[in-house]
Design an enzyme around this catalytic site. Structure first.
Site, PDB file in Angstrom:
ATOM      1  N   HIS A 147     -12.163 -37.202  -2.455  1.00 29.49           N
ATOM      2  CA  HIS A 147     -12.402 -37.933  -3.346  1.00 29.49           C
ATOM      3  C   HIS A 147     -12.964 -37.321  -4.551  1.00 29.49           C
ATOM      4  O   HIS A 147     -12.372 -37.764  -5.820  1.00 29.49           O
ATOM      5  CB  HIS A 147     -13.469 -39.006  -2.708  1.00 29.49           C
ATOM      6  N   ASP A 172     -20.208 -36.018  -5.712  1.00 29.34           N
ATOM      7  CA  ASP A 172     -19.203 -36.675  -4.995  1.00 29.34           C
ATOM      8  C   ASP A 172     -19.007 -35.967  -3.888  1.00 29.34           C
ATOM      9  O   ASP A 172     -20.120 -35.140  -3.314  1.00 29.34           O
ATOM     10  CB  ASP A 172     -17.834 -36.626  -5.827  1.00 29.34           C
ATOM     11  N   SER A 183     -14.291 -46.298  -8.198  1.00 28.43           N
ATOM     12  CA  SER A 183     -14.449 -45.021  -8.247  1.00 28.43           C
ATOM     13  C   SER A 183     -13.530 -44.140  -9.374  1.00 28.43           C
ATOM     14  O   SER A 183     -13.719 -43.238  -9.736  1.00 28.43           O
ATOM     15  CB  SER A 183     -14.121 -44.503  -7.006  1.00 28.43           C
TER      16      SER A 183
END
Length: 890
Positions: A428, A372, A616
């Site tokens: 994220h 990520d 996600s």
């Protein structure tokens, strides 16, 4: 997807970036404009019902407020309870975004030439509800900078409670049903000579919802049990350990009357009976807010003494020689949950996680790789959760994309992606990692699915996404492969991950990527999990659509497919991804997924907990459950997992999927952590003893003012035999469904005989094993309570040049419509945001933000001809601070 499905195409994995707070972009004169052309685009932006906006923000483009401007509870100058209300109506449950501050800190906006110290909201509240205030521009190391307080008054202006902590979050619990004013203030003045003032200005998010019996965060509260006139003080550099410590303590400030005693480096001090607090704004406030020199807030002598104490503590906290100052609390035996944020993690009961934990497996010794944006390694719920065998890696080969000053290295720290066309940093990867393995039972923050697992952070996504080449190297490293045609030259990893999470992707197939995934699956029995995508269509999304990958679609709190979730023949399983458009459980926050995050909009990153939505967020739920399975049985290979999924052993039915059947929306059903761990144990010859337990989802119901029916799932959480005996309602307007076993029920309400107001009730479901009580909240209102996030800016951005085109819109019946014309063909991104504090930062903390299609996946629009129907939601980006941070003022 499982090996039976094979479609695909791609050379790059695209970033699924999240829209956070702060940022900014362009030159000092603003970004360039997109050149003229002949194409137009149009669409709408939606906002969840019961979302409101402060009537007097600092945005000079906001239309003039109709009706009261919310600066006072009642119309000035009399401040009498004459039903001439000035307080703005607050939805319940609901969320409002606002702004308060001193004029000198308001820049050139609407508040720059007027006093906007206070916002008053009028609301009918029920006993047990929680009112929470999130201070967007809070500064961790400056306790009074941009500090706001939260005050509760009854309708007769009696002071009920006051939250004046040092952290970014304040909260209060309502003790009795009634009509109230909720007061947000940068400088509160409940009595003539008591001023509790911050310094500056800030956006805020105010939420009202169902809650438990204790506030969601610690802090300075009037309702807290402490000794009036006393405080505990600890000095920096252990000054109290010096020989002259008593003199040091005496000389702290004129506000400290005497040194009572000390233990170690903590001293107990007393304050004078009257506060000695000066405020530059005191004369202005006195003249502007009070009539005839009389206090207009009514409070008891005990409340006055406690407010004196709170005011003095806040003043002491600003002194540079003081490390900690806090009330002299009176303690009682009381149960306090370890992870306060767990209350808002509705997504864990949805996958039956508590019943899985009861089996005694927490992911011990299982390594989960998160490919990520990297990690915030010192986040309090991430630090200590990382796989230290290698420490992770950064495989972003472009220094410009990496934003950390170099290329590939062994530091997977996420430096933020706030340079990306004005967005603030998403962090994220930290959010994904927290869902999998955030520290649990550590006294703060949130819980992780597999808290004893260890995260292997592999950074492959930067400011502009991630290339297939970089992600290939990250996959090799995570799987412990450093030789062969696919992985030659990749750094060695002596501790391969058992599970790899890929919350990233793109629409094109690559045979090279499929070949690598085949090799990883065969070499080390590594299970690869990937997000199905956020297109809201059936277009295949890779790597999720590759053979050998577990593809995860997203559901909301009601177990329906999330409106953004990609679906199709490649989907294997569903998991919670959240939905910003609902607050079905009535907790005052949109139904996003809560996990670890960060905020760098004010400078150095501050750690917090954020709600996001997207596939996600769904994928790491499955990765975490697989880690639990691996800790229960190390023989859980990809082939075994595939077979169990196809047999329905890891899921519960949802839609037409489940019990061995699949559909294109939910794959083989909704992941169930308890079933999955039980299946892993049974596969090893150690099936758990059946322990039937009644479970009900969701844990609360919010009908608002318009909904007539909501689904409620009644299930057996832990196997064995269980019978539903009765379903009973506490109020006649709440219609209890007839008993029909373990199934999904429709719960209905009937408002016909009710007067306008807020109503609460309970639904009691009783089985032969246990009873579950579901709180229910509902409104009767003749007004249409549609959402309004405030004055909205819709911006189209050329990511190559940074050029923009922007239009403005205001909500009509909960929806914004917009059109941008005269555009040339090109590749663009589309976002929407509010600008309550007038600092022109996109998606600033405490302001509404959204991106097409979702904030989790702001996709590129290939514009060749006119387009319409570009619809997407916005919401206030609520982020919870560490519930403990108000106990750490400096």
């Amino acid at each position: 997807m499982l090996p039976s499905s094979k479609t695909s195409v791609n050379l790059l994995f695209a970033l699924l970036a999240a829209c956070g707070g702060g940022g900014g972009g362009g030159s000092a004169d603003g970004p360039d404009l997109i050149p003229q052309g002949e194409i137009s685009i149009a669409g709408s932006v939606s906002v969840a019902p019961a979302t409101a906006v402060d009537k007097d923000t600092n945005d000079p483009n906001s239309p003039p407020a109709s009706g009261p401007d919310n600066d006072y509870p009642y119309d000035p100058p009399n401040y009498t309870t004459n039903n001439d209300y000035d307080g703005q109506l607050l939805p319940n449950p609901g969320t409002v975004g606002g702004f308060v501050g001193f004029p000198e800190f308001a820049g050139s906006g609407s508040a720059a030439d007027q006093f906007d110290f206070d916002d008053f909201y009028r609301v009918s509240l029920l006993a047990g509800q929680t009112v929470s205030l999130l201070i967007s521009d809070h500064r961790e190391n400056e306790p009074l900078k941009n500090d706001l307080d939260l005050i509760l008054l009854d309708i007769d202006l009696n002071l009920v409670d006051y939250a004046a902590g040092f952290g970014a979050q304040e909260s209060l619990v309502v003790r009795e049903d009634g009509e109230y004013f909720v007061w947000v203030s940068v400088c509160a003045y409940p009595l003539i000579d008591i001023f509790i003032c911050g310094d500056g200005a800030s956006n805020y998010i105010l939420s009202v919802g169902q809650g438990d019996a204790t506030p969601a965060a610690a802090g300075l509260r009037l309702s807290s049990d402490f000794v009036p006139g006393e405080a505990l003080v600890r000095y920096r550099d252990s000054q109290l350990a010096n020989a002259d410590s008593d003199n040091v303590l005496q000389a702290t400030a004129s506000r400290v009357q005497e040194n009572v005693s000390r233990v170690g480096d903590v001293g107990l001090v007393k304050f004078p009976e009257r506060p000695l607090i000066a405020s530059a704004a005191s004369s202005q406030l006195d003249g502007a807010k009070r009539a005839a020199g009389e206090p207009w807030i009514k409070l008891s002598a005990e409340q006055r003494a406690k407010l004196d104490t709170i005011a003095n503590i806040k003043q002491l906290a600003a002194q540079t020689d003081i490390d900690v100052v806090e009330p002299n609390y009176i303690r009682q035996p009381l149960f306090v949950p370890d992870d306060p944020g767990y209350e808002f993690q509705w997504h864990y009961p949805l996958i039956n996680l508590p019943a899985a934990w009861d089996l005694g497996y927490f992911g011990d010794f299982v390594s989960v790789a998160v490919l990520d944006t990297g990690i915030l390694p010192f986040h309090p719920d991430i630090e200590g959760q990382l796989d230290l065998t290698t420490g992770g890696y950064d495989f972003i080969s472009s220094a410009d994309n990496a934003r950390d000053g170099n290329g590939v290295d062994d530091d997977p720290t996420d430096p933020g992606d706030s340079g990306f066309i004005g967005f603030s940093s998403s962090f994220h990867g930290t959010h994904v990692a927290g869902t999998i393995a955030a520290a649990t039972n550590n006294g703060g923050g949130v819980a992780g699915i597999a808290p004893n697992a260890r995260i292997l952070p592999v950074r492959v996504l930067g400011q502009f996404g991630g290339s297939s080449f970089d992600i290939r190297r990250g996959l090799c490293f995570a799987a412990g492969l450093s030789t062969g045609a696919n992985c030659e030259g990749v750094p060695e990893n002596p501790s391969p991950a058992a599970v790899i999470n890929l919350s990233l992707g793109g629409p094109d197939f690559s045979s090279l990527e499929q070949s690598l995934i085949d090799e990883i699956r065969a070499a080390n029995n590594t299970i690869i999990v990937a997000a199905a995508g956020n297109s809201g269509t059936s277009q295949p999304f890779y790597p999720a659509a590759y053979s050998g990958v577990v593809a995860v679609s997203a559901v909301g709190i009601d177990r329906s497919l999330a409106p953004y979730s990609t679906f199709g023949s490649f989907v294997d399983v569903a998991a919670p991804g959240g939905d910003y458009s609902t607050d079905i459980n009535g907790d005052g926050y949109v139904d996003g997924v809560l996990s670890t995050g960060g905020n760098d909009s004010q400078g150095p990153v501050e750690y917090n907990y954020t709600f996001l939505q997207g596939t996600s967020m769904a994928a790491p739920h499955v990765a975490g459950v697989l880690a639990l399975m691996r800790s229960a049985n190390s023989a859980m290979t990809p082939d075994v997992i595939d077979a169990m999924l196809a047999a329905g052993e890891l899921t519960v039915p949802v839609g037409s999927a489940g019990n061995g059947s699949r559909d294109d929306f939910f794959g083989y059903g909704l992941i169930d952590a308890q079933k999955a761990v039980s299946a892993a144990l049974a596969s090893d010859g150690n099936p758990p003893e059946p322990q039937p337990r009644l479970g009900v989802l969701p844990g609360g119901l919010n009908f608002g003012a318009t909904l007539e029916a909501l689904p409620l799932t009644v299930r057996n959480n832990s196997g064995g035999e269980l019978d539903v005996i009765s379903i009973e309602s506490s109020e006649p307007w709440l219609l209890a469904p007839a008993v029909n076993g373990l199934t999904e029920y429709s719960v209905r309400v009937n408002r016909d005989a009710l007067a306008e107001g807020n109503y609460s009730a309970t639904l009691t479901i009783t089985s032969n094993v246990n009873t579950v009580i579901v709180p229910v909240i509902m409104q009767k209102s003749n007004a249409i309570l549609t959402g309004d996030a405030g004055h909205l800016y819709v911006r189209l951005i050329d990511p190559e040049t940074g050029a923009i085109r922007e239009v403005q819109s205001d909500a009509v019946d909960g929806e914004y419509t917009w059109r941008i014309g005269n555009l040339p063909p090109g590749r663009y991104q589309l976002i929407a945001y509010t600008n309550a504090d007038n600092d022109n930062r996109l998606c600033d903390a405490g302001e509404a933000c959204g991106s097409y299609i979702t904030a989790d996946q702001p996709i590129f629009i290939e514009l060749q001809t006119d387009l319409s129907g570009l619809d997407f939601p916005v919401s206030f980006g609520a982020a919870l601070s560490d519930p403990d941070d108000s106990d750490k003022p400096l």
